[in-house]
Design a protein around this motif. Structure first.
Motif, PDB file in Angstrom:
ATOM      1  N   ASP A 357       0.816  -1.214   0.000  1.00 37.81           N
ATOM      2  CA  ASP A 357       0.000   0.000   0.000  1.00 37.81           C
ATOM      3  C   ASP A 357       0.846   1.259   0.000  1.00 37.81           C
ATOM      4  OD1 ASP A 357      -2.726  -1.068   0.106  1.00 37.81           O
ATOM      5  OD2 ASP A 357      -2.135  -1.882   2.039  1.00 37.81           O
ATOM      6  N   SER A 398      -9.378   2.022  -5.525  1.00 36.11           N
ATOM      7  CA  SER A 398      -8.170   1.283  -5.156  1.00 36.11           C
ATOM      8  C   SER A 398      -7.314   1.042  -6.391  1.00 36.11           C
ATOM      9  CB  SER A 398      -8.538  -0.064  -4.534  1.00 36.11           C
ATOM     10  OG  SER A 398      -9.262   0.115  -3.337  1.00 36.11           O
ATOM     11  N   ASP A 417      -6.174   3.428  -0.691  1.00 40.95           N
ATOM     12  CA  ASP A 417      -5.835   2.157  -0.051  1.00 40.95           C
ATOM     13  C   ASP A 417      -5.100   2.366   1.267  1.00 40.95           C
ATOM     14  OD1 ASP A 417      -7.001   0.451  -1.864  1.00 40.95           O
ATOM     15  OD2 ASP A 417      -5.213   0.204  -3.074  1.00 40.95           O
ATOM     16  N   ARG A 642     -12.012  -8.664  -4.155  1.00 43.46           N
ATOM     17  CA  ARG A 642     -11.483  -8.593  -2.796  1.00 43.46           C
ATOM     18  C   ARG A 642     -12.530  -9.182  -1.863  1.00 43.46           C
ATOM     19  NH1 ARG A 642      -7.278  -5.016  -2.253  1.00 43.46           N
ATOM     20  NH2 ARG A 642      -6.914  -6.349  -0.433  1.00 43.46           N
ATOM     21  N   ARG A 647      -7.332  -7.700   3.909  1.00 43.70           N
ATOM     22  CA  ARG A 647      -6.242  -6.741   4.074  1.00 43.70           C
ATOM     23  C   ARG A 647      -5.703  -6.700   5.495  1.00 43.70           C
ATOM     24  NH1 ARG A 647      -7.275  -1.035   2.725  1.00 43.70           N
ATOM     25  NH2 ARG A 647      -5.102  -0.989   2.062  1.00 43.70           N
TER      26      ARG A 647
END
Length: 652
Positions: A357, A398, A417, A642, A647
């Motif tokens: 990120d 994103s 992000d 996703r 994450r």
């Protein structure tokens, strides 16, 4: 492999971070097949040793070619690199991007043929040496595979490489790829994806060079290339907290008064007990902690660019000082190429960020390890998927560039992000130690874990209070979360659930996301993250329930139910407002939440991809120009789906 380290941390969290989360079971260790050992190449390769007037030696490739990746290694004669500090500089030649200036291994790609010169400074106690190296780079006379990238890896840690695609758009994939060992120890290489081989660095008795060679075919022509790893011998692991190898890291600011503390207290295989607050207090326990320089004094990195990019982000992309204030509840920020997924840990008081990120340049992304998240297959036996995405104006916000495409990106592209990640992980830190507690913690021999256990036992955490005031009620979702996020085996009833069952369980409860059911701590973090992204940036989170086809993509999964901006739903507002006001006491949480956009329902029966364009703006465009929409849809980027919780590492 790397995910065993992740599991070790989670097992310890189960012991140390319970409280309002109910009983916890230890996450099972996933069983993965051992990859085969590589064969030796018919013809080996060796590096050339270049001596200097001091004890510094350089290890160089026999030839360097323009537009190809290259590796240079610096060492002290008859000594391993452990305990040495390296600093590289380019002295002459066309300017190169140097991403590993603090490593014994300098990996570069030469821009063109010609002469180049570099210097390295090596320091340790009683040692301070600098030497220069001159290199000549030639034009390549045959087809070469470009493999990224050479690096240092500690024994027992994960390593990955990637072969560049070719062609004008990077869409030509080398075929018939095979790998062999050109020099160095035996390696068991995972080549499920031969473009991106992965391995666990073998145990070595001394720093050892590994050279792997790949051969393949490009446009019908045979090509080959080599990539170099320096596998480093490390001190025996003595830590019960970091009990499998972690990457080498260093204080981003070597002049920081906390440099030694963060290097020994937050990411070390020699950490035997949590550090006291007298050695490493929270930023908020000291005056002026929101000052950027003091924040950067607490940053620990595996590569210099990670700290550079984080500092730039805090300086330029935090206009409301949200992150500067939230960071007051941590001891440090760890950014390392082997962190995946990101997490906060109360034992150290640090947040650990996946640098995926944070990269801005393609060369920075090249050094990030690609080991998969250890939880990737936990939900495979369930008959549904709960995907998510952040959107604005009916478009993904994103970064959607696949790893196989080498490109740069801007701070603006990076921001969504990283911002959502920081809101989430820092919500954990502020759940445990909100600003209202900082003055009462004390800077003494006690540890943050001591303070946490006292607060948790008294039910004083924000997550504990949220659960008392506004509890989630779906037992089905709680039990499914144990499968998806903790690795429990799905029972026959759970395997039989259809998407419409999940829709009923989830949509009628008051969680903002499926991940909220993994623990009370994640419930807080998801509420805070989604609220702040909507409030600060006008970025809305999509959450849905879909089927689980064999080939699950954004185009193939079919939505049974979904919402855009669920955080704005009336039934969630009291919960979200409570979390906001608890973390940011000066913020009028109720007013903020009441002004968030009304959720938009997705269209049942359409794909996840088709449900991207559900906001009013896009509906208006559809009615005015169906042909225009058709064209934009054809060119629309469809990233990988996703799934909830992908994450973050679960905080109990």
């Amino acid at each position: 492999m790397r995910y065993y380290h992740a599991l070790s941390l989670i097992s310890l969290l189960s012991l140390t971070a319970c409280g309002g989360g109910g009983s916890e079971t230890e996450t099972p260790t996933p069983v993965t097949p051992t990859p085969p050992s590589l064969t030796r190449c018919e013809q080996g390769s060796e590096l050339t040793v270049v001596s200097t007037s001091s004890s510094i030696e350089f290890m160089t490739e026999q030839n360097y070619f323009a537009h190809q990746t290259a590796t240079i290694i610096a060492k002290i004669e008859n000594r391993d690199s452990s305990g040495l500090d390296f600093t590289w500089q380019q002295l002459s030649g066309p300017t190169l991007v140097l991403t590993s200036i603090k490593s014994p291994v300098l990996a570069v790609q030469f821009a063109e043929a010609g002469s180049y010169s570099f210097s390295v400074n090596i320091q340790s106690s009683g040692l301070n040496l600098t030497e220069n190296l001159d290199l000549t780079v030639s034009e390549a006379t045959s087809s070469l595979l470009t493999i990224r990238s050479g690096h240092q890896v500690v024994e027992g840690n994960n390593a990955s490489f990637r072969i560049d695609r070719t062609g004008t758009n990077g869409d030509q994939i080398p075929s018939n790829i095979s790998w062999c060992i050109a020099s160095g120890p035996e390696v068991k290489l995972d080549v499920v994806n031969p473009e991106r081989p992965q391995f666990v660095a073998p145990t070595v008795d001394t720093d050892t060079v590994s050279i792997l060679r790949a051969t393949g075919t490009i446009a019908g022509e045979s090509a080959s290339g080599e990539v170099i790893a320096l596998i480093t011998n490390e001190a025996p692991i003595t830590s019960q907290y970091f009990d499998t190898p972690v990457a080498r890291t260093f204080a981003y600011k070597n002049s920081s008064p906390y440099a030694d503390a963060i290097e020994t207290c937050v990411y070390s295989n020699q950490l035997t007990s949590p550090c006291s607050t007298s050695k490493l207090p929270l930023l908020g326990q000291l005056s002026g902690g929101t000052d950027k320089a003091k924040i950067m004094d607490r940053v620990l990195v595996s590569h210099q660019w990670m700290g550079d990019n984080f500092e730039t982000f805090i300086d330029q992309m935090d206009p409301n000082s949200d992150f500067a204030n939230l960071l007051q509840s941590v001891t440090s920020v760890v950014i390392s190429y082997d962190v995946r997924p990101s997490f906060y840990w109360v034992v150290t008081g640090a947040i650990y960020l996946d640098p995926n990120d944070l990269w801005l340049l393609a060369q920075e992304r090249d050094v990030i390890n690609e080991a998969p998240d250890y939880r990737s297959n936990f939900s495979n036996e369930l008959g549904f998927i709960m995907p998510w995405r952040y959107v604005k104006n009916n478009e993904y916000v994103s970064d959607t560039t696949p790893r196989s495409t080498r490109t740069n990106r801007t701070l603006t592209q990076l921001s969504p992000d990283l911002s959502s990640l920081l809101y989430h992980e820092l919500a954990h830190a502020n759940d445990f130690f909100p600003s209202s507690t900082h003055s009462s913690l004390g800077i003494n021999s006690q540890t943050l874990l001591d303070h946490f256990q006292r607060r948790a036992n008294a039910g004083e955490l924000i997550s504990d209070l949220l659960t008392v005031l506004f509890p989630l009620t779906s037992n089905e979702m709680f039990n499914l979360a144990k499968v998806s996020f903790k690795g429990d085996t799905a029972n026959s009833v759970q395997k039989a659930y259809m998407p419409d069952d999940i829709t009923q369980f989830f949509s009628n409860d008051i969680a903002s996301d499926y991940y909220a059911y993994s623990s009370t701590r994640e419930d807080v973090a998801m509420l805070f993250e989604e609220s702040m992204m909507s409030h600060r940036y006008g970025i809305l989170r999509d959450v849905g329930v879909t089927d689980r086809p064999e080939n699950a993509t954004a185009q193939t999964i079919i939505v049974d139910w979904g919402q855009r901006g669920r955080i704005g739903q009336n039934s969630l507002q009291d919960r979200a407002a409570f979390v906001l006001e608890s973390i940011f006491p000066t913020m009028n949480g109720a007013n903020l939440i009441s002004n968030l956009p009304t959720p938009i329902a997705m269209t049942k029966g359409e794909s996840w991809s088709e449900n991207l364009t559900i906001s009013l703006l896009e509906k208006s465009q559809k009615s005015s120009s169906s042909q225009q929409h058709s064209t934009s849809e054809e060119s629309r980027v469809h990233p990988e789906i996703r799934v909830s919780g992908d994450r973050h590492r679960r905080e109990n």
